[in-house]
Design an enzyme around this catalytic site. Sequence first.
Site, PDB file in Angstrom:
ATOM      1  N   HIS A 169       0.796  -1.230   0.000  1.00 33.76           N
ATOM      2  CA  HIS A 169       0.000   0.000   0.000  1.00 33.76           C
ATOM      3  C   HIS A 169       0.824   1.274   0.000  1.00 33.76           C
ATOM      4  O   HIS A 169       0.278   2.365  -0.086  1.00 33.76           O
ATOM      5  CB  HIS A 169      -0.942   0.039   1.212  1.00 33.76           C
TER       6      HIS A 169
HETATM    7  C1  UD1 Z   1      -2.185   5.807   5.279  1.00 36.34           C
HETATM    8  C2  UD1 Z   1      -0.905   6.429   5.817  1.00 36.34           C
HETATM    9  C3  UD1 Z   1       0.203   5.387   5.790  1.00 36.34           C
HETATM   10  C4  UD1 Z   1      -0.211   4.125   6.508  1.00 36.34           C
HETATM   11  C5  UD1 Z   1      -1.529   3.617   5.945  1.00 36.34           C
HETATM   12  C6  UD1 Z   1      -2.021   2.443   6.736  1.00 36.34           C
HETATM   13  C7  UD1 Z   1      -0.566   8.834   5.387  1.00 36.34           C
HETATM   14  C8  UD1 Z   1       0.116   9.825   4.558  1.00 36.34           C
HETATM   15  N1  UD1 Z   1      -0.465   7.555   4.990  1.00 36.34           N
HETATM   16  O1  UD1 Z   1      -1.950   5.479   3.918  1.00 36.34           O
HETATM   17  O2  UD1 Z   1       1.348   5.909   6.441  1.00 36.34           O
HETATM   18  O3  UD1 Z   1       0.781   3.155   6.321  1.00 36.34           O
HETATM   19  O4  UD1 Z   1      -2.514   4.662   6.028  1.00 36.34           O
HETATM   20  O5  UD1 Z   1      -2.928   1.668   6.007  1.00 36.34           O
HETATM   21  O6  UD1 Z   1      -1.168   9.173   6.374  1.00 36.34           O
HETATM   22  N2  UD1 Z   1      -9.282   4.494   1.020  1.00 36.34           N
HETATM   23  C9  UD1 Z   1     -10.513   3.879   0.975  1.00 36.34           C
HETATM   24  N3  UD1 Z   1     -11.116   3.573   2.158  1.00 36.34           N
HETATM   25  C10 UD1 Z   1     -10.602   3.865   3.373  1.00 36.34           C
HETATM   26  C11 UD1 Z   1      -9.347   4.500   3.390  1.00 36.34           C
HETATM   27  C12 UD1 Z   1      -8.698   4.803   2.224  1.00 36.34           C
HETATM   28  O7  UD1 Z   1     -11.034   3.594  -0.094  1.00 36.34           O
HETATM   29  O8  UD1 Z   1     -11.226   3.545   4.402  1.00 36.34           O
HETATM   30  C13 UD1 Z   1      -8.587   4.779  -0.264  1.00 36.34           C
HETATM   31  C14 UD1 Z   1      -8.928   6.150  -0.837  1.00 36.34           C
HETATM   32  O9  UD1 Z   1      -8.957   6.037  -2.219  1.00 36.34           O
HETATM   33  C15 UD1 Z   1      -7.743   6.991  -0.425  1.00 36.34           C
HETATM   34  C16 UD1 Z   1      -6.593   5.987  -0.453  1.00 36.34           C
HETATM   35  O10 UD1 Z   1      -7.177   4.759  -0.031  1.00 36.34           O
HETATM   36  O11 UD1 Z   1      -7.523   8.075  -1.288  1.00 36.34           O
HETATM   37  C17 UD1 Z   1      -5.433   6.350   0.438  1.00 36.34           C
HETATM   38  O12 UD1 Z   1      -5.870   6.555   1.791  1.00 36.34           O
HETATM   39  P1  UD1 Z   1      -4.996   7.484   2.779  1.00 36.34           P
HETATM   40  O13 UD1 Z   1      -5.543   7.399   4.145  1.00 36.34           O
HETATM   41  O14 UD1 Z   1      -4.815   8.836   2.203  1.00 36.34           O
HETATM   42  O15 UD1 Z   1      -3.584   6.834   2.734  1.00 36.34           O
HETATM   43  P2  UD1 Z   1      -3.142   5.321   2.908  1.00 36.34           P
HETATM   44  O16 UD1 Z   1      -2.525   4.865   1.647  1.00 36.34           O
HETATM   45  O17 UD1 Z   1      -4.250   4.523   3.483  1.00 36.34           O
HETATM   46  N1  UDP Z   2      -3.699  -5.418   8.851  1.00 36.24           N
HETATM   47  C1  UDP Z   2      -4.956  -6.003   8.967  1.00 36.24           C
HETATM   48  N2  UDP Z   2      -5.601  -6.396   7.829  1.00 36.24           N
HETATM   49  C2  UDP Z   2      -5.059  -6.251   6.584  1.00 36.24           C
HETATM   50  C3  UDP Z   2      -3.774  -5.656   6.481  1.00 36.24           C
HETATM   51  C4  UDP Z   2      -3.125  -5.243   7.635  1.00 36.24           C
HETATM   52  O1  UDP Z   2      -5.473  -6.168  10.078  1.00 36.24           O
HETATM   53  O2  UDP Z   2      -5.712  -6.623   5.596  1.00 36.24           O
HETATM   54  C5  UDP Z   2      -3.012  -4.984  10.083  1.00 36.24           C
HETATM   55  C6  UDP Z   2      -1.655  -5.594  10.284  1.00 36.24           C
HETATM   56  O3  UDP Z   2      -1.750  -6.818  10.981  1.00 36.24           O
HETATM   57  C7  UDP Z   2      -0.935  -4.529  11.079  1.00 36.24           C
HETATM   58  C8  UDP Z   2      -1.529  -3.245  10.571  1.00 36.24           C
HETATM   59  O4  UDP Z   2      -2.768  -3.595   9.966  1.00 36.24           O
HETATM   60  O5  UDP Z   2      -1.206  -4.651  12.459  1.00 36.24           O
HETATM   61  C9  UDP Z   2      -0.615  -2.608   9.581  1.00 36.24           C
HETATM   62  O6  UDP Z   2      -1.278  -1.604   8.907  1.00 36.24           O
HETATM   63  P1  UDP Z   2      -0.867  -1.122   7.455  1.00 36.24           P
HETATM   64  O7  UDP Z   2      -0.112  -2.178   6.753  1.00 36.24           O
HETATM   65  O8  UDP Z   2      -2.109  -0.609   6.826  1.00 36.24           O
HETATM   66  O9  UDP Z   2       0.034   0.154   7.759  1.00 36.24           O
HETATM   67  P2  UDP Z   2       1.557   0.397   8.186  1.00 36.24           P
HETATM   68  O10 UDP Z   2       1.897  -0.506   9.308  1.00 36.24           O
HETATM   69  O11 UDP Z   2       2.400   0.179   6.983  1.00 36.24           O
HETATM   70  O12 UDP Z   2       1.567   1.838   8.560  1.00 36.24           O
END
Ligand code: UD1
Ligand code: UDP
Length: 363
Positions: free
Chosen positions: A203
Amino acid sequence: MEIVSIVGARPQFIKAALVSKKLREKGIKEILVHTGQHYDFNMSDVFFRELGLLEPDYYLGIGSGNHGEQTGKMLIEIEKVLLKEKPDIVIVYGDTNSTLAGALTAAKLHIPVAHVEAGLRSYNKDMPEEINRVLTDHISTFLFAPTKTAVENLHKEGISKGVYQVGDVMFDVALESIKMVDEEKVLVKYGLKPKEFILATIHRAENTDVRENLINIWNALNEIASYGDKIIFPIHPRTKKALNEVGIDINFRNENLLLTEPVSYFEMLALEKNAKLIITDSGGVQKEGYFWGTPCVIPRNETEWIELVEIGFNKLAGNKSEEIIKCSLEILNGEKQYNLIEHFYGKGDASDKIVFYIIHPQK
Ligand code: UD1
Ligand code: UDP
């Protein structure tokens, strides 16, 4: 004492679970604020349910957007909450936009900030997370560092006051939660057998938003799946959208590459523990793999959890297909036994220590 805790994205619900519970057990009034950065059921609600987090006191409903827009809206809404609640401390977790917004709003109102997961660095300023974590650390009063490396990173930036090496809250939560997971049920649900499959998650912006990197990773997963092992790939909404945007039809893929919606935390723990290899760019997942002895290939050029690469447990593979495949095969075909005795992440009591130091700050 009154505390405002700010969460918003998937890993933050997990990181906050035990700290929140223990603060309340100590009689501290905690106000939980959910920014709404993540909002889908399987990116948010499911974690509240499984981990027993109480309903947020404030749901800000910010949602997705460009960095400035998303962070800016958070600043506006969090400020309203902090002006009303006037907490003694604001706790933020990790390195997302919700983290920075929470810390910045509090610091401007002269409210002490406690940063859980302080001191992590990738030293890659192209990552939004690196900017979020560096800035947050520099305006925090309590810096709860998970590892020795994190403490050293802070010292290099001239931060030593308020730094506490407490261990990793994700380790605490994983140890508590695994007791409640029916691993067999999860494997049956997805048609998998212990140690006969690979788990993948992707992601990170550098992998989803850079067309070439995304295609390379997709091709690598398909190639590895073609060698016979099933790969279960719970797909982050960002990645699903990005694959569509680069014109990849996810329905055309190797039959061993199993795509699912994001899975719950308990399911994820079962998958990590029973996989023989994890391919991930997630910070949390690469570390959780180590908790269960499952090595990871990381399709990135750097990682914040560098100690696991230094001991040869995890491998940094970069974003090219060949290297991701090569590193994966090395692990799949290797017979190396890893020394898992070293506890980089504490003893599962990081959340107790955090609550203790919040109540009894060291002078
Ligand atoms: C965010 C964090 C990242 C973290 C990740 C965990 C920032 C800059 N990034 O990234 O550090 O590792 O969360 O998962 O804060 N979206 C949905 N549904 C949701 C959430 C997101 O569809 O419930 C989609 C949307 O299209 C959105 C995209 O995911 O634009 C990105 O979501 P966003 O929260 O901006 O960043 P992440 O990639 O999730
Ligand atoms: N995780 C989860 N379901 C998923 C993917 C990740 O429960 O489908 C959990 C995972 O076990 C970990 C956390 O989400 O505890 C990590 O989040 P993510 O990978 O979104 O973000 P990051 O750690 O890179 O910020």
